[in-house]
Every structure is written in C-alpha cells, then in structure tokens.
Design a protein around this motif. Sequence first.
Motif, short mmCIF file in Angstrom:
data_model
loop_
_atom_site.label_atom_id
_atom_site.label_comp_id
_atom_site.label_asym_id
_atom_site.label_seq_id
_atom_site.Cartn_x
_atom_site.Cartn_y
_atom_site.Cartn_z
N LEU A 16 12.68 0.94 -5.73
CA LEU A 16 11.91 1.12 -6.96
C LEU A 16 10.96 2.31 -6.86
N THR A 17 10.34 2.47 -5.68
CA THR A 17 9.38 3.56 -5.52
C THR A 17 10.05 4.93 -5.53
N LEU A 18 11.34 4.99 -5.26
CA LEU A 18 12.04 6.28 -5.20
C LEU A 18 12.35 6.87 -6.57
N LEU A 19 12.24 6.07 -7.63
CA LEU A 19 12.67 6.52 -8.94
C LEU A 19 11.87 7.73 -9.43
N VAL A 20 10.55 7.58 -9.55
CA VAL A 20 9.71 8.67 -10.08
C VAL A 20 9.68 9.88 -9.15
N PRO A 21 9.49 9.70 -7.82
CA PRO A 21 9.48 10.88 -6.94
C PRO A 21 10.77 11.68 -6.98
N LEU A 72 0.80 -1.23 0.00
CA LEU A 72 0.00 0.00 0.00
C LEU A 72 0.84 1.28 0.00
N PRO A 73 1.86 1.40 0.85
CA PRO A 73 2.65 2.65 0.80
C PRO A 73 3.39 2.83 -0.52
N CYS A 74 3.78 1.73 -1.15
CA CYS A 74 4.43 1.85 -2.46
C CYS A 74 3.47 2.44 -3.49
N VAL A 75 2.23 1.95 -3.49
CA VAL A 75 1.23 2.46 -4.43
C VAL A 75 0.92 3.92 -4.13
N ALA A 76 0.74 4.25 -2.85
CA ALA A 76 0.42 5.63 -2.47
C ALA A 76 1.54 6.59 -2.86
N TYR A 77 2.76 6.18 -2.63
CA TYR A 77 3.92 7.03 -2.91
C TYR A 77 4.09 7.28 -4.40
N VAL A 78 3.96 6.22 -5.20
CA VAL A 78 4.11 6.38 -6.65
C VAL A 78 2.95 7.19 -7.22
N THR A 83 9.08 11.19 0.64
CA THR A 83 10.41 10.73 0.22
C THR A 83 11.33 10.54 1.41
N LEU A 84 11.34 11.50 2.34
CA LEU A 84 12.15 11.35 3.55
C LEU A 84 11.68 10.17 4.39
N ALA A 102 3.51 13.35 6.69
CA ALA A 102 3.15 13.17 5.29
C ALA A 102 1.67 12.84 5.15
N LEU A 103 1.16 11.95 6.00
CA LEU A 103 -0.26 11.60 5.94
C LEU A 103 -1.14 12.79 6.30
N GLY A 104 -0.72 13.58 7.27
CA GLY A 104 -1.48 14.77 7.64
C GLY A 104 -1.56 15.78 6.51
N THR A 105 -0.43 16.02 5.85
CA THR A 105 -0.42 16.94 4.72
C THR A 105 -1.25 16.41 3.57
N LEU A 106 -1.17 15.11 3.33
CA LEU A 106 -1.96 14.49 2.27
C LEU A 106 -3.45 14.58 2.59
N SER A 107 -3.81 14.48 3.87
CA SER A 107 -5.21 14.62 4.27
C SER A 107 -5.71 16.02 3.96
#
Length: 522
Positions: free
Chosen positions: A468-473, A293-299, A441-442, A401-406
């Motif tokens: 892998l998840t760090l590539l696009v961000p 789930l965090p991989c999907v959310a991050y990408v 990212t951090l 990060a979750l708070g800002t995303l909210s």
Amino acid sequence: MADEASGALDFSTPGCGESPGMKDRTLHPPSATQVSGEMDKPLISRRLVDSDGSLAETPSEAPKVGILGSGDFARSLVTRLVGSGFSVVVGSRNPKRTAGLFPSAAQVTFQAEAVDSPDVIFVAMFREHYSSLCGLSDQLAGKILVDVSNPTEQEHLRHRESNAEYLASLFPTCTVVKAFNVISAWTLQSGPRDGNRQVPICSDHPEAKRAVSEMVQAMGFMPVDMGSLVSAREVEAMPLRLLPGWKVPALLALGLFIFFYVYNFVRDVLQPYVRDGKSKFYKLPVSVVNTTLPCVAYVLLSLVYLPGVLAAALQLRRGTKYRRFPDWLDHWLQHRKQIGLLSFFCAALHALYSFCLPLGRVNRYEVVNLAIKQVLANKSHLWIEEEVWRMEIYLSLGVLALGTLSLLAVTSLPSIANSLNWREFSFVQSTLGFVALVLSTLHTLTYGWTRAFEDSHYKFYLPPTFTLTLLVPCVVILAKGLFLLPCFRRKLSRIRRGWEKDGGVKFALPVDHTLAQKTSHV
C-alpha cells in the motif's frame, strides 16, 4: 509573554485627552544603522558596566525612554533598553518596592515623574489598567505610547477593537504604536540570537513608526511595518496562534498513523487470534507501532514531492506559469516543509524502535525457541544465503535513506537555509530529496522481496502493508522520470522561463541547456 492581558473587564471609558496633537520631537537611538544587521551585540553595554561588574549610571546624553509597568516583561524590556544605550525611567505605583527588581542604571520613580521628560513611553500593563493612566493625560499629550500588551484568547474574541486601538481612544492627544507584543521576555533578555528577530509595528503616524523602528533596530531586532493601527488586531492575534502552519500536516500524519496502525493490527494481531486462537496482543506497544511508523514516514515523504509533480503537470496542460494553482494545491505546496519534517520524525522514531526490539523479552524468547527447534530438527547449521543478503541490503538502504532525510531536515532550519544560495538549497531539497525517496523505495522493496507474491502474506485477503505504501511514491518517481524526457523537460523549462502556449511570449531555449537546468523547479 509575561505581560499578556488576562483581565475579563471591558472598559468603555471615554478618551482622557482633549484635542489631538503631537509634539515635534523625535527620538534618535544610538547607532541604529550599525546594529540593524548585527546579532552579536552583548545584552549589557560595556560602557554601562563598572569595574566591579555592577551597572553604572547611563550617560546623560543617552536618549530617554519611559516605561509604565513593573511586570516581568517590563523588567526584561528595561534590561534590553539599558544594554542598547538608552536612558530608562520606569513608572511604578510603588517605586520603593519594585526598584530592586530593575538594573541600577534605570531610574524607578512614580508614574507622573516617569512620563514627564521622555518622548517615547512603553505601556507595559494589562488592558484593564489603561484607564488608571487617565490622570496623566495632560503630561502624556503629544507623546508616543508604545503598546506591548497582548489579550487572552477570550478577550480577543470578546472585544471588537484591539488593545492598541482602545489605548488610542483613551488618549487621543497621544500617538499610539503597537510593537514588541510578539517578543517574549526571554528573547529580550537573551537577545535576538535565541528568538525571532522580527517585530511587527503598526501606527497611524509614519513619524512615530519610524522612531520606534529605529529603537527596534538599536535593540538588535528587525522592524516589520504592518501598516495603520487597524492592523493591531491582527498583530495581537499572532501570539495566540498555536503552530498555525502545522495543523494540517499534523492531522495528516495522525490520520495516516491511525489508518496504518489499525491495518497492521488487523493483519498481525487480530487475524492470528481469530484464525488460530493465538494471542499476540503484546505486539501492540512496540511491534505494531514500529511497523506503522515507516509506513507513515514513507507516505509523508512522497506527499512532499507529489504536489510539485501535480503543479508541473498543470503547467504543461495550461501552457503557462502565470495562472494561479487551485487553492488546495497552493496550500499543499506551502505545507511541504512541515510534512517533510514530520516524515523525518517518524523515520527517526522507527530507527529508535528498531534498535529497542532486540532488548525486548519477545525477541529473546523467539531466539531461544528457534534454537530449540534447530536442535530438535537435528540441524547443526542454519544459513539462508538469500535472506542474509536481503537483510544486509535492506539495513544499508535504510541507513542511507535516514541519513539523506536527516540532511534535508537540517537544511530546512532557517539558520542553515539562510547560509545557502538558491541553487544549493534547491539541490538539497529537490535533488537529494528525490534521492531520499528513491532510497526509501528500494528499502521498502528489499523489505518486501517476494512477500507480495505469496498467498500466506495475504491475511484476511488484505495485501501486505508495504504494498500500500508503494502506491504514491511509485507514482511520484515515475512522473519525475517522465518529466526528464526531452519532450517534456524542454517545454517545462520554457514555461518556467515565461513562455506561453497561446500568448505573445514565445522563444526557443539556447543550444547550451546549462542555463535551463539552473531554472528553479516547483
């Protein structure tokens, strides 16, 4: 919608009228201009309610409206019209049986009597029942017929003409208007506060559209002119669409989830089983999902801001903002809101799964086994300072990060977004959104720490998932930072203010760059 057409019959009945024409009568709803922008109007007008709470008789001077049909949508429509100050006459094939279903302020009678005096008549019945009204063609001549029906998906594909066009062919002496088909019976009863306020309207007669538009405003909704009656087919297709703007983002999120789930399964479950014979298939329901789930959310979050970077790079390369983006990039930009909300959804699920992990038996057994190993190793104190700091920072960054995303998800709601001006909305969605990406990212880097440089974490020669998840961000963050350089920022600001590289519009930005900083960003 309760009165959507569901029949399978395709009638080809010829028109029931003789010659086209329209009576020179216009319906004037009460105080239409006063309520067009208000959403707090009560469903039932106070002047229509007696002291005992029952509906009183509608004043005789109220504009009269007729309704043909006695279904759920017709009842909700009558309730809304009565509450908006209209005098309503309902035409039914069996008025004695259906009279008790309508408000007492509405008159329920036979269809022939219901269409006699009103100038505007709502046809709230299925398509296959239109031909049953042919006997009323003489009484309906010159009147405005408002078609509120919807076809089923099969009927929409089967018939070449819309329900409204079919009704117009049956009654050529009437003026047909398509309206209210996108409004549900629940929205009519509860008011536009709890539903969509827009009501698409189309007709070949401007005067009829104007009369119905005034009624729409008087009922607390917002009319939207869709043009001639030919557009009725498009209007009738609107309720048939199931989340059209979510199809591509949902498929994208599902594809990412399947990819990362299979990747984590191979690394965390299959590799230990093949190499050491350890069965860790119990990780599939919770642990592997929580890792995915965090991989999907991050990408997904990075994919929200990647098209803006590509658009800026394209504008810099072309030296103008007046050339259209490619279709794929244009559609990508239009789906950013849905992708961002799906990112927030996956991040919220990740937080919930993380809270549930300590409740599982697996975690309890691991804690007990660790304690036994510590006793057997004769270690009275187990404390790794680096791991403690890493986990504290990791959790703190994840919460931020979750708070800002909210906050981003909340401000994307229309009710919240409409209360913000453009600069406020741009600050939240652009600046705070980029902050959320940096925090994520951090958070990911703190989770990985030194694992990317340890051979033991390359299972089946596959790198850790977080790499892998760090590539696009990282590409997005580096590109954003690159565009902040003066050489790129000034040129991009000039392009977005109308400057063209090889055109006639060339000017320099003022010395005070505060105005340039207020320029909206893609």
